[in-house]
Scaffold this active site. Structure first.
Site, mmCIF file in Angstrom:
data_model
loop_
_atom_site.group_PDB
_atom_site.id
_atom_site.type_symbol
_atom_site.label_atom_id
_atom_site.label_comp_id
_atom_site.label_asym_id
_atom_site.label_seq_id
_atom_site.Cartn_x
_atom_site.Cartn_y
_atom_site.Cartn_z
ATOM 1 N N GLU A 98 37.517 -0.580 -25.465
ATOM 2 C CA GLU A 98 37.059 -0.035 -26.750
ATOM 3 C C GLU A 98 37.808 1.246 -27.091
ATOM 4 O O GLU A 98 38.032 2.102 -26.232
ATOM 5 C CB GLU A 98 35.560 0.265 -26.680
ATOM 6 C CG GLU A 98 34.985 0.930 -27.923
ATOM 7 C CD GLU A 98 33.528 1.318 -27.746
ATOM 8 O OE1 GLU A 98 33.151 2.419 -28.194
ATOM 9 O OE2 GLU A 98 32.760 0.526 -27.147
ATOM 10 N N ASP B 128 35.399 10.936 -23.562
ATOM 11 C CA ASP B 128 35.338 11.597 -24.862
ATOM 12 C C ASP B 128 36.384 12.700 -25.004
ATOM 13 O O ASP B 128 36.577 13.512 -24.087
ATOM 14 C CB ASP B 128 33.957 12.229 -25.064
ATOM 15 C CG ASP B 128 32.831 11.230 -24.938
ATOM 16 O OD1 ASP B 128 32.420 10.687 -25.966
ATOM 17 O OD2 ASP B 128 32.372 11.007 -23.799
ATOM 18 N N ASN C 292 34.480 12.782 -32.829
ATOM 19 C CA ASN C 292 34.516 12.378 -31.426
ATOM 20 C C ASN C 292 35.362 11.114 -31.287
ATOM 21 O O ASN C 292 35.244 10.186 -32.087
ATOM 22 C CB ASN C 292 33.108 12.107 -30.904
ATOM 23 C CG ASN C 292 33.077 11.928 -29.398
ATOM 24 O OD1 ASN C 292 33.436 12.842 -28.662
ATOM 25 N ND2 ASN C 292 32.654 10.772 -28.922
#
Length: 277
Positions: free
Chosen positions: A107, A135, A123
């Site tokens: 992802e 992140d 983010n």
């Protein structure tokens, strides 16, 4: 049916199959309208306006909403223009993903984090074979609620690049020592939802998505390995000298958080952190 007719029919079937396979290798090019490639997956009925070039997703007290692409891809350049919900939007998350269907999924994700005014935070996150928590967060140098801005993924056999308005902000390069997303096909997804408590007085929150520019390798009729072909321009794409300068400036000026530097969260530096350039 005579033998000669059977041979002719067989030849026709072979030709059709070859053509279909070839079409599977064709790139999807240009602006893709919502009706042609996307459908709503959950939440409120999406409102398509401006002759299919713009989609609105709504978040209210009952639900958020989301969409995904009908096509799946094995590589490419994927762009969407987003206008985030109104200024007072603490707790609201507007997202754009490139994601695979798997319990150990890959992802790439943009998340515009709502606030009660600028500076807004963007983010970015990655899942590599089901492992997330990667992140990197940036202070946006513009107000994402006032106008449309571009958010793009470049995915090729050598690198993953996150772009904001043509500025690369995150680059993950292939490294033989760590996992790289190259075995799972992915599709596009977008959503607006609450990430925490939101102000009911500000509802409904409306996120707007403009028709995206998709230049990707479709995978209906072939394996993902065919999508690494250098005939596709994005598979040859590397950062230009100008893009490298923009990238370094964005990292120096706007990077707000990087999981690779978070020793409380990760006492040992994650192995893939050496793959960021």
């Amino acid at each position: 049916m005579r033998g000669s007719d059977q041979k002719i029919l067989l030849m026709v079937m072979v030709v059709v199959a070859v053509v279909a396979a070839a079409q599977g290798q064709e790139e999807t090019t240009g602006f893709v309208t919502w009706g042609n490639n996307y459908y709503q997956t959950w939440g409120h009925q999406a409102l398509v306006i401006n002759k299919t070039s713009e989609l609105q997703l709504t978040l209210d007290k009952n639900s958020g909403s989301g969409f995904e692409s009908q096509l799946i891809y094995g590589s490419g350049y994927f762009n969407v223009r987003i206008k985030a919900p109104q200024t007072t939007s603490t707790g609201v998350i507007t997202s754009f993903y490139l994601i695979s269907r798997s319990s150990r999924h890959d992802e790439l994700c943009f998340q515009i984090l709502g606030k009660n005014g600028p500076p807004y935070l963007l983010n970015t996150n990655m899942y590599l074979y089901g492992e997330g928590g990667k992140d990197q967060r940036f202070r946006l140098w513009f107000d994402p609620t006032k106008d449309y801005h571009s958010y793009s993924f470049l995915w090729n056999p050598n690198q993953l690049v996150f772009y904001v308005d043509d500025t690369p902000i995150r680059v993950y390069s292939k490294n033989p020592d760590v996992y790289y997303p190259s075995v799972q096909t992915m599709f596009l997804m977008g959503s607006v939802q609450n990430g925490s408590i939101i102000d009911p007085k500000q509802m409904p929150y409306i996120a707007k998505f403009q028709a995206s520019k998709i230049e990707g390798c479709k995978t209906e009729f072939m394996g993902i390995d065919k999508c690494t072909d250098p005939k596709f321009w994005w598979n040859r794409k590397q950062l230009s000298s100008k893009e490298k300068t923009l990238y370094l400036n964005a990292r120096k000026t706007y990077l707000d958080y990087d999981y690779c530097s978070d020793r409380q969260r990760y006492p040992k530096v994650p192995q893939e952190c050496g793959s960021y350039t």
